[in-house]
Scaffold this motif. Structure first.
Motif, PDB file in Angstrom:
ATOM      1  N   ASP A 308       0.825  -1.201   0.000  1.00 57.88           N
ATOM      2  CA  ASP A 308       0.000   0.000   0.000  1.00 57.88           C
ATOM      3  C   ASP A 308       0.864   1.258   0.000  1.00 57.88           C
ATOM      4  OD1 ASP A 308       0.909  -0.265   2.583  1.00 57.88           O
ATOM      5  OD2 ASP A 308      -1.063  -0.034   3.533  1.00 57.88           O
ATOM      6  N   LYS A 312       0.202   4.293  -2.542  1.00 58.36           N
ATOM      7  CA  LYS A 312       0.010   5.667  -2.064  1.00 58.36           C
ATOM      8  C   LYS A 312       0.938   6.637  -2.786  1.00 58.36           C
ATOM      9  CE  LYS A 312      -0.313   8.476   2.102  1.00 58.36           C
ATOM     10  NZ  LYS A 312       0.355   9.630   1.479  1.00 58.36           N
ATOM     11  N   ARG A 347     -11.637  -3.452  -1.329  1.00 58.17           N
ATOM     12  CA  ARG A 347     -12.047  -2.166  -1.916  1.00 58.17           C
ATOM     13  C   ARG A 347     -11.859  -1.033  -0.914  1.00 58.17           C
ATOM     14  NH1 ARG A 347     -17.780  -2.191  -3.320  1.00 58.17           N
ATOM     15  NH2 ARG A 347     -17.314  -0.367  -4.605  1.00 58.17           N
ATOM     16  N   ALA A 348     -12.244  -1.292   0.341  1.00 60.42           N
ATOM     17  CA  ALA A 348     -12.112  -0.262   1.372  1.00 60.42           C
ATOM     18  C   ALA A 348     -10.652   0.092   1.609  1.00 60.42           C
ATOM     19  CB  ALA A 348     -12.767  -0.737   2.667  1.00 60.42           C
ATOM     20  N   CYS A 349      -9.802  -0.920   1.619  1.00 53.93           N
ATOM     21  CA  CYS A 349      -8.363  -0.682   1.832  1.00 53.93           C
ATOM     22  C   CYS A 349      -7.777   0.153   0.701  1.00 53.93           C
ATOM     23  CB  CYS A 349      -7.654  -2.028   1.936  1.00 53.93           C
ATOM     24  SG  CYS A 349      -5.858  -1.892   2.137  1.00 53.93           S
ATOM     25  N   ALA A 351      -9.391   2.125  -1.404  1.00 57.16           N
ATOM     26  CA  ALA A 351      -9.981   3.462  -1.418  1.00 57.16           C
ATOM     27  C   ALA A 351      -9.316   4.351  -0.379  1.00 57.16           C
ATOM     28  CB  ALA A 351     -11.490   3.367  -1.157  1.00 57.16           C
ATOM     29  N   GLU A 352      -9.075   3.801   0.803  1.00 51.41           N
ATOM     30  CA  GLU A 352      -8.437   4.592   1.857  1.00 51.41           C
ATOM     31  C   GLU A 352      -7.017   4.972   1.466  1.00 51.41           C
ATOM     32  OE1 GLU A 352      -7.359   4.314   6.635  1.00 51.41           O
ATOM     33  OE2 GLU A 352      -8.295   2.616   5.613  1.00 51.41           O
ATOM     34  N   THR A 353      -6.285   4.030   0.906  1.00 53.35           N
ATOM     35  CA  THR A 353      -4.895   4.308   0.516  1.00 53.35           C
ATOM     36  C   THR A 353      -4.826   5.397  -0.543  1.00 53.35           C
ATOM     37  OG1 THR A 353      -4.256   2.029   1.010  1.00 53.35           O
ATOM     38  CG2 THR A 353      -2.791   3.290  -0.435  1.00 53.35           C
ATOM     39  N   GLY A 355      -7.251   7.628  -1.166  1.00 57.51           N
ATOM     40  CA  GLY A 355      -8.009   8.811  -0.796  1.00 57.51           C
ATOM     41  C   GLY A 355      -9.170   9.084  -1.732  1.00 57.51           C
ATOM     42  N   ASP A 357     -13.352   7.700  -3.055  1.00 60.00           N
ATOM     43  CA  ASP A 357     -14.558   7.026  -2.607  1.00 60.00           C
ATOM     44  C   ASP A 357     -14.516   5.564  -3.026  1.00 60.00           C
ATOM     45  OD1 ASP A 357     -17.502   7.611  -1.587  1.00 60.00           O
ATOM     46  OD2 ASP A 357     -17.644   6.240  -3.292  1.00 60.00           O
ATOM     47  N   VAL A 358     -15.018   4.697  -2.153  1.00 62.85           N
ATOM     48  CA  VAL A 358     -14.973   3.270  -2.444  1.00 62.85           C
ATOM     49  C   VAL A 358     -15.792   2.926  -3.688  1.00 62.85           C
ATOM     50  CG1 VAL A 358     -16.985   2.637  -1.029  1.00 62.85           C
ATOM     51  CG2 VAL A 358     -15.102   0.996  -1.338  1.00 62.85           C
TER      52      VAL A 358
END
Length: 391
Positions: A308, A312, A347-349, A351-353, A355, A357-358
Motif C-alpha cells: 500500500d 500511495k 475495496r475499502a483498503c 480506497a483509503e490508501t 483517498g 470514494d470506495v
C-alpha cells in the motif's frame, strides 16, 4: 462568389446591461466579450471573405478591444443608426465599395453560430432566394401571461440569423424601405419579403440562441466556462499486470488484505500482485515509469514492505500534477483462495490508501480453468486499469 458578413452590434441591449453599464454585446462570456466570439465565428470561416461590424458611435473603444484579436481581418467598422434596419443599411452601403456577391447579416447577440450553420446559409443563397435559418417554435401560445391554446407547428418557425442575400438585392430592398420612415422591420428577411424577394428556410441551430436578458448572459457564461474546463481536461487510462509465485506459507496478501491460505506469495516486498498491478496502472496514466523504477527489488529498503506504500506514492504523484483518480479496476487471477468474502475489505483498503470514494474501486476475480501456472496453483496474477483526469 465573394461572401461578406455584416454583424449588427449597434444596439444598447438595455434588458441585459452589464454591471459596468456596457451594452450586452460587450458583456463577458467565458472570459471574453460576446462580440469577440461572434466575430470569430465569421472571421475564421473559410467561406467568408470579408467581415464588417456596425457599431454604436459611443462604442469605438469597446469595439477596438473586442476586435483586437482580428486586426487586419476586419473591414473598418461603420456607425449604426437609431434602428436595427438603419444600422444594417449603413453596413450595406459601406460594403458596396467592396462588391461582394453575397452578404450574411447576423446579430451580435447570437455568439454561437457555428461553421455548419454558416455554410448552410451560404449554400442557400440563390438568384432570388434569401435563406433564413429557422427552428421549431414553442408549442403553446399565451396572452396576458396565460396559455390560451396550442398552435399547430407545421407552418410556424423561429427565425434566426445569419440570414443570407444576394448583395445587390438586399441593398436595394433596404434603400427602398428607407424611403418610408413608418416601416419598421424586425429582421432582414422581413425587409426582403416586403421588397418581393423570395425567402427560403434552411435548418437553424438550437445552440444559436439570441442572448437577450442578463440571465441569458449569466447562463451562457457558466455554460462556456464549464465547457472550457472540460476541454482543458485530459482523461488518461493506464494498465498494469503483475504475477508472483506461490511458496510455503499460511496466508496471501491481496489488494491490501491478508487472506488465510495454504501458501503465500513470494516476492521482495509483500508480493501483493493486486496493488503492484494497480500501482503500474496509475503510474502509466502520468507516463512515470513502473513500480520497478521507483521501488527496485535491488533496494533493501523495500524488502518485506507493505505494497500500500507503493500505491500511495503513485496516487500522490497524480495529485501532485493536479490530477484526480476517477476509477480503478483490478482483476485477480487465481484458483484459490476465494476472493468474494474479502472483496469489500479489499475495496475499502484501496480506497483509503488512494483517498478516493470506495464507489470508484472495482475488484473482480476469475480462475484460469486449471490451465497454465495459475491453473496449476503455482502463482497468482493480476491485471489493473486506472482512469485519471489530468489538467
Amino acid at each position: 462568389m465573394s461572401v461578406a458578413a455584416l454583424i449588427v452590434a449597434a444596439g444598447r441591449g438595455v434588458r441585459a446591461a452589464t454591471e459596468s453599464g456596457q451594452p450586452k454585446q460587450y458583456g463577458r462570456l467565458g472570459g471574453e466579450a460576446m462580440l469577440t466570439r461572434t466575430i470569430r465565428a465569421f472571421a475564421s470561416h473559410a467561406g467568408i471573405d470579408a467581415v464588417l461590424v456596425a457599431i454604436h458611435p459611443d462604442d469605438a473603444d469597446l469595439y477596438a478591444a473586442a476586435s483586437k484579436a482580428f486586426a487586419g481581418r476586419l473591414l473598418a467598422p461603420v456607425m449604426g443608426g437609431a434602428r436595427r434596419q438603419d444600422s444594417v443599411r449603413a453596413g450595406l452601403e459601406a460594403l458596396e465599395l467592396h462588391g461582394p456577391d453575397v452578404v450574411l447579416i447576423h446579430d451580435a447577440a447570437r455568439p454561437f453560430a457555428d461553421d455548419a450553420l454558416i455554410a448552410r446559409v451560404i449554400g442557400g443563397v440563390g438568384e432570388a432566394r434569401a435563406p433564413c435559418p429557422v427552428c421549431r417554435p414553442i408549442r403553446s401560445v399565451a396572452a396576458g401571461g396565460r396559455v390560451t391554446g396550442t398552435v399547430g407547428r407545421e407552418d410556424l418557425w423561429r427565425a434566426q440569423t445569419p440570414q443570407g442575400f444576394k448583395f445587390d438585392a438586399i441593398l436595394a430592398a433596404h434603400r427602398a424601405a428607407a424611403q418610408d420612415p413608418t416601416l419598421d422591420f424586425t429582421d432582414d428577411t422581413s425587409v426582403a419579403e416586403w421588397f418581393g424577394l423570395d425567402v427560403a428556410l434552411v435548418e437553424g441551430s438550437e445552440h444559436n440562441r439570441k442572448l437577450t436578458t442578463a440571465e441569458d448572459l449569466a447562463i451562457a457564461d457558466e455554460m462556456l466556462r464549464t465547457e472550457e474546463k472540460r476541454a482543458a481536461t485530459s482523461i488518461r487510462v493506464g494498465t498494469g499486470y503483475d504475477v508472483h509465485a506461490l511458496g510455503p506459507g499460511d496466508a496471501v496478501i491481496l489488494c491490501g488484505v491478508s487472506i488465510p491460505h495454504t501458501k503465500k506469495l513470494v516476492g521482495h516486498s509483500d508480493a501483493d500482485v493486486g496493488l503492484h498491478a494497480l500501482t503500474d496502472a496509475l503510474l502509466g496514466t502520468i507516463a512515470d515509469g513502473d513500480i520497478g523504477v521507483h521501488f527496485p527489488p535491488s533496494d533493501e529498503r523495500w524488502r518485506g514492505a507493505a505494497s500500500d506504500l507503493f500505491l500511495k506514492v503513485a496516487g500522490d504523484k497524480i495529485r501532485a500534477r493536479g490530477g484526480e483518480i476517477m476509477h480503478v479496476d483490478v482483476t485477480l487471477l487465481c484458483e484459490a483462495p476465494r476472493i468474494g468474502p474479502y472483496r469489500d475489505a479489499m475495496r475499502a483498503c484501496m480506497a483509503e490508501t488512494l483517498g478516493i470514494d470506495v464507489g470508484r474501486v472495482s475488484i473482480k476475480a476469475t480462475t484460469n480453468e486449471g490451465l497454465g501456472f495459475v491453473g496449476r496453483g503455482e502463482g497468482i496474477a493480476a491485471m489493473a486499469t486506472a482512469t485519471v483526469k489530468l489538467p
